[in-house]
Design an enzyme around this catalytic site. Structure first.
Site, short mmCIF file in Angstrom:
data_model
loop_
_atom_site.label_atom_id
_atom_site.label_comp_id
_atom_site.label_asym_id
_atom_site.label_seq_id
_atom_site.Cartn_x
_atom_site.Cartn_y
_atom_site.Cartn_z
CG ASP A 49 -0.34 -0.08 2.54
OD1 ASP A 49 0.91 -0.15 2.60
OD2 ASP A 49 -1.07 -0.07 3.54
CB SER A 50 4.56 1.69 0.01
OG SER A 50 4.79 0.50 -0.73
CG ASP A 88 0.42 -4.14 1.97
OD1 ASP A 88 0.56 -5.11 2.74
OD2 ASP A 88 1.23 -3.20 1.91
CE LYS A 118 2.92 -6.02 3.90
NZ LYS A 118 2.44 -4.93 4.83
CD GLU A 120 0.05 -1.44 8.56
OE1 GLU A 120 -0.29 -0.82 9.60
OE2 GLU A 120 0.54 -0.86 7.58
CD GLU A 187 7.76 -0.44 8.21
OE1 GLU A 187 8.04 0.69 7.76
OE2 GLU A 187 6.75 -1.09 7.86
#
Length: 272
Positions: A49-50, A88, A118, A120, A187
């Protein structure tokens, strides 16, 4: 293409088996050309999502949508032939309930044909991870510094520097593993915490700003290629793409303005 020369895409088993072995090489990609360029060199491609910050110019990942992730995931899958591709899940697409998470995760996998998603992973996410895995969705977790939580944290801040934070990161990682995640991105944590997580967990740890103690490493491709003026502390630049693009465009502009381009070699003429 014969069976002998057919390229085999890596599977979730290949990633899981890397635990304790040769470190996994992981990079991001958001389009087909970039995915094709890095495909032969990496084990995992993350459609992160970056993309919101790198491609769309957002100031964080919070504004990224499901439609954006699907679109970029489809593009990457067209370019990548052997790497394991993970997409993401964006902010707001999985936190509401396990049912909401499955609806969105299944959409991502069906429409992109990726191999995993993925998310969080706060401790609260354990139930969601388990719900997804039980229904056939491989999940990569993400602990430590969580970019989608930027508004709670007040910025991109390293985690695990206090006893309370350290314990929370460990609990997040354990909850993800217990729920069935096949790997976990770690991270922005101190080296000793990354080492502890890597030793304690039976699933691979993939570090980003978490030292070489992890079972693999991931970076945003544009960061390591030097596309931006500023990069985080944990990034090593392996190229100067920004400088190369700038000098190439400068040369092009000069030649257009002087009418040196296009020249005879780039110009069509009547056939005799």
């Amino acid at each position: 293409m014969s069976a002998q020369t057919q390229i085999r895409r890596k599977t979730v088993r290949d990633i899981a088996k890397a635990k304790g072995g040769t470190p996994l090489v992981c990079l991001t990609a958001y389009d087909a050309p970039r995915a094709a360029l890095i495909d032969e060199h990496v084990d995992v491609i993350l459609v992160g999502d970056s993309v919101g910050m790198v491609v769309h110019g957002l100031d964080s990942t919070v504004g990224v949508t499901m439609d954006m992730m699907v679109l970029h995931g489809q593009a990457v899958m067209r370019g990548a032939k052997q790497a394991f591709v993970v997409v993401d899940m964006p902010f707001g697409s999985y936190e509401g309930s396990p049912v909401q998470a499955f609806e969105n995760a299944s959409r991502i996998m069906m429409e992109t044909r990726c191999q995993a998603v993925k998310l969080e992973s706060g401790v609260y996410a354990g139930e969601t991870v388990r719900y997804l895995v039980e229904r056939g969705v491989p999940v990569m977790a993400h602990v430590g510094l969580r970019p989608q939580a930027i508004n709670v944290d007040g910025g991109f801040k390293a985690k695990g520097r206090t006893d309370t934070e350290r314990e929370r990161v460990i609990k997040e990682a354990r909850a993800a593993e217990d729920a069935g995640a096949f790997a976990v991105v770690v991270e922005g944590v101190a080296e000793d915490l990354a080492a502890e997580l890597t030793q304690e967990l039976s699933i691979p740890t993939i570090g980003i700003g978490a030292s070489a103690k992890c079972d693999g490493q991931i970076l945003v491709t544009e960061d390591m290629l030097g596309l931006f003026e500023w990069t985080p502390k944990f990034v090593r630049r392996y190229g100067n793409v920004k400088g190369e693009i700038s000098s190439s465009v400068e040369k092009y502009a000069e030649e257009v303005r002087s009418r040196a381009f296009p020249g005879e070699a780039e110009t069509y003429s009547l056939k005799s």
